[in-house]
Design a protein around this motif. Sequence first.
Motif, PDB file in Angstrom:
ATOM      1  N   ALA A  57       0.834  -1.207   0.000  1.00 46.54           N
ATOM      2  CA  ALA A  57       0.000   0.000   0.000  1.00 46.54           C
ATOM      3  C   ALA A  57       0.867   1.254   0.000  1.00 46.54           C
ATOM      4  O   ALA A  57       0.580   2.226  -0.712  1.00 46.54           O
ATOM      5  CB  ALA A  57      -0.932  -0.001   1.211  1.00 46.54           C
ATOM      6  N   ALA A  58       1.945   1.234   0.788  1.00 41.91           N
ATOM      7  CA  ALA A  58       2.826   2.399   0.861  1.00 41.91           C
ATOM      8  C   ALA A  58       3.501   2.669  -0.482  1.00 41.91           C
ATOM      9  O   ALA A  58       3.590   3.819  -0.928  1.00 41.91           O
ATOM     10  CB  ALA A  58       3.871   2.196   1.955  1.00 41.91           C
ATOM     11  N   ILE A  59       3.966   1.604  -1.142  1.00 43.54           N
ATOM     12  CA  ILE A  59       4.604   1.780  -2.447  1.00 43.54           C
ATOM     13  C   ILE A  59       3.607   2.305  -3.471  1.00 43.54           C
ATOM     14  O   ILE A  59       3.916   3.201  -4.262  1.00 43.54           O
ATOM     15  CB  ILE A  59       5.224   0.455  -2.919  1.00 43.54           C
ATOM     16  N   ARG A  60       2.398   1.771  -3.435  1.00 41.44           N
ATOM     17  CA  ARG A  60       1.360   2.234  -4.371  1.00 41.44           C
ATOM     18  C   ARG A  60       1.064   3.711  -4.146  1.00 41.44           C
ATOM     19  O   ARG A  60       0.918   4.482  -5.108  1.00 41.44           O
ATOM     20  CB  ARG A  60       0.087   1.388  -4.189  1.00 41.44           C
ATOM     21  N   LEU A  61       0.958   4.142  -2.885  1.00 42.21           N
ATOM     22  CA  LEU A  61       0.691   5.546  -2.575  1.00 42.21           C
ATOM     23  C   LEU A  61       1.868   6.429  -2.986  1.00 42.21           C
ATOM     24  O   LEU A  61       1.671   7.544  -3.486  1.00 42.21           O
ATOM     25  CB  LEU A  61       0.402   5.712  -1.082  1.00 42.21           C
ATOM     26  N   ALA A  62       3.084   5.943  -2.785  1.00 43.96           N
ATOM     27  CA  ALA A  62       4.264   6.721  -3.163  1.00 43.96           C
ATOM     28  C   ALA A  62       4.351   6.918  -4.672  1.00 43.96           C
ATOM     29  O   ALA A  62       4.822   7.954  -5.152  1.00 43.96           O
ATOM     30  CB  ALA A  62       5.528   6.020  -2.648  1.00 43.96           C
ATOM     31  N   MET A  99       6.873   7.022   3.399  1.00 43.01           N
ATOM     32  CA  MET A  99       8.244   6.706   3.006  1.00 43.01           C
ATOM     33  C   MET A  99       8.959   5.850   4.049  1.00 43.01           C
ATOM     34  O   MET A  99       9.922   5.154   3.728  1.00 43.01           O
ATOM     35  CB  MET A  99       9.029   7.994   2.752  1.00 43.01           C
ATOM     36  N   ARG A 100       8.494   5.866   5.284  1.00 44.41           N
ATOM     37  CA  ARG A 100       9.094   5.009   6.312  1.00 44.41           C
ATOM     38  C   ARG A 100       8.973   3.536   5.910  1.00 44.41           C
ATOM     39  O   ARG A 100       9.906   2.754   6.078  1.00 44.41           O
ATOM     40  CB  ARG A 100       8.399   5.251   7.648  1.00 44.41           C
ATOM     41  N   LEU A 101       7.821   3.174   5.353  1.00 46.38           N
ATOM     42  CA  LEU A 101       7.617   1.800   4.896  1.00 46.38           C
ATOM     43  C   LEU A 101       8.295   1.551   3.556  1.00 46.38           C
ATOM     44  O   LEU A 101       8.851   0.480   3.315  1.00 46.38           O
ATOM     45  CB  LEU A 101       6.129   1.503   4.779  1.00 46.38           C
ATOM     46  N   GLY A 106      13.210  -1.520   0.571  1.00 41.27           N
ATOM     47  CA  GLY A 106      14.390  -1.521  -0.280  1.00 41.27           C
ATOM     48  C   GLY A 106      14.192  -0.838  -1.610  1.00 41.27           C
ATOM     49  O   GLY A 106      15.058  -0.892  -2.483  1.00 41.27           O
ATOM     50  N   VAL A 107      13.063  -0.157  -1.784  1.00 38.84           N
ATOM     51  CA  VAL A 107      12.789   0.554  -3.033  1.00 38.84           C
ATOM     52  C   VAL A 107      13.538   1.877  -3.093  1.00 38.84           C
ATOM     53  O   VAL A 107      13.801   2.403  -4.168  1.00 38.84           O
ATOM     54  CB  VAL A 107      11.264   0.778  -3.196  1.00 38.84           C
ATOM     55  N   CYS A 108      13.888   2.413  -1.925  1.00 41.34           N
ATOM     56  CA  CYS A 108      14.530   3.716  -1.844  1.00 41.34           C
ATOM     57  C   CYS A 108      15.417   3.722  -0.597  1.00 41.34           C
ATOM     58  O   CYS A 108      15.162   2.993   0.359  1.00 41.34           O
ATOM     59  CB  CYS A 108      13.459   4.800  -1.762  1.00 41.34           C
ATOM     60  N   GLY A 132       3.529   0.414 -13.700  1.00 37.08           N
ATOM     61  CA  GLY A 132       2.284  -0.212 -14.130  1.00 37.08           C
ATOM     62  C   GLY A 132       2.069  -1.555 -13.476  1.00 37.08           C
ATOM     63  O   GLY A 132       0.937  -1.912 -13.126  1.00 37.08           O
ATOM     64  N   GLY A 133       3.147  -2.317 -13.268  1.00 40.26           N
ATOM     65  CA  GLY A 133       3.032  -3.614 -12.608  1.00 40.26           C
ATOM     66  C   GLY A 133       2.551  -3.485 -11.177  1.00 40.26           C
ATOM     67  O   GLY A 133       1.693  -4.251 -10.715  1.00 40.26           O
ATOM     68  N   VAL A 134       3.100  -2.513 -10.451  1.00 44.38           N
ATOM     69  CA  VAL A 134       2.667  -2.278  -9.066  1.00 44.38           C
ATOM     70  C   VAL A 134       1.197  -1.866  -9.036  1.00 44.38           C
ATOM     71  O   VAL A 134       0.401  -2.387  -8.241  1.00 44.38           O
ATOM     72  CB  VAL A 134       3.532  -1.189  -8.403  1.00 44.38           C
ATOM     73  N   LYS A 135       0.829  -0.947  -9.906  1.00 45.00           N
ATOM     74  CA  LYS A 135      -0.556  -0.460  -9.925  1.00 45.00           C
ATOM     75  C   LYS A 135      -1.528  -1.556 -10.335  1.00 45.00           C
ATOM     76  O   LYS A 135      -2.616  -1.681  -9.762  1.00 45.00           O
ATOM     77  CB  LYS A 135      -0.652   0.739 -10.876  1.00 45.00           C
ATOM     78  N   HIS A 136      -1.153  -2.344 -11.321  1.00 46.56           N
ATOM     79  CA  HIS A 136      -2.011  -3.440 -11.780  1.00 46.56           C
ATOM     80  C   HIS A 136      -2.279  -4.435 -10.660  1.00 46.56           C
ATOM     81  O   HIS A 136      -3.431  -4.771 -10.374  1.00 46.56           O
ATOM     82  CB  HIS A 136      -1.343  -4.145 -12.964  1.00 46.56           C
TER      83      HIS A 136
END
Length: 291
Positions: A57-62, A99-101, A106-108, A132-136
Motif C-alpha cells: 500500500a505504501a509503495i502504491r501511494l508513493a 516513506m518510512r515503509l 528496499g525501493v529507496c 504499471g506492474g505495481v498499480k495493476h
Amino acid sequence: MDLSTAISDVQRAAQADKNGTGQNHVELLEAIRKLSLAAETPAETLMRMRFEPLQSAAIRLALEGDFLDVIAAADGKVVSASEIAKATGYDELLVARIMRLVTWTGVCDEAGERQYRAIKETHLIVTPGHAGGVKHHFDLFFPIGANLVEYMKSTGFHQFPKKPQQQSPWEAIFKMGFFEFFAANEDQRRYFDDYMAVRRKGLLSWHEVFPMNTELVPGFNQSDPQAVLLVDVGGNWGHELQSFQEAHPDAPGRLIVQDLPVMTEKFGGKAPAGIEVLTYDFFTPQPVKGK
C-alpha cells in the motif's frame, strides 16, 4: 533449520552463483530467504506477515503521489520529506509516514531522518512498465483479497464456475470479465499493457532456455515462404517475439503477434520490423494453422 546451517547454505549458494542468473541465482535467493526465517522468532515471522500488505500500500501511494518520481529526478542527491511535500502538494507528515515503509522495502534509501536518496530500484520502479506492474497488482488484487473471506462465506469458493449462479472471485468483486474490465477502465488497461511489456526483462527468456537451434529450427519447412515459425497469442506489443528475433536473427519463418483490437489498434498499422500483427480473440478458433 538452525541458524548456522542456514548461513552455510547461503555461503555455498553465493559461491555457486557466478553471474546472477539461472538456477544458481534462484537457489541463492531461496537460501537467503531460509536464513531470514531461521533468524526470526515465530512471533517475529507472524508480525512481519501481518504488516506485509501495508508495504504494498505504501509503495502504491508513493507512486500515485509521485514521491518516488521526485526522489528519482534528484539523480542521487538527498531529498527531504518537506521537499517532496512541496513538489507534490501532500502533507509532509504523510510523506514521511509513507516513506518510512517504502524505504524499509528496499525501493529507496533512507539517507537520514525524513531524508531519501534514489537507488537502482527507485529508478526502475518509476518507469512506466514497472510502475504499471505495481498499480495493476495492487489495484486489482487488493480489492479481491479484501473480500475473499466474505465471498467464501456467502457463495463458497468457485475456482472454475460452472453453474449460472456461481462466480469466480474476480467476477464477484468486479461484476464483469477480465477483458471487459479493461475495456471499461482505460488506466488499468494501460497499467497492464505497460507491465506485460517489461515483466521479464532482466530474467532468462524462454528462448534462452528452450534449445531453439536444435529442436525447433531444424524441423522447420524453410521451402515455404508463408510458413509460420511462432505465434504469440495475447502478445501485447510483441516484446517476446522481438526478444526472440534479436537473439535468433537468422531463424526462418513468419512471426505473428495476436491480441485484441484494443491492443492491435495501438500499432497504427506499423508493426515491429519482421513481425506481423493480427487481431484475434483467443476464445475463438485460431486462424493460423500449422502444417
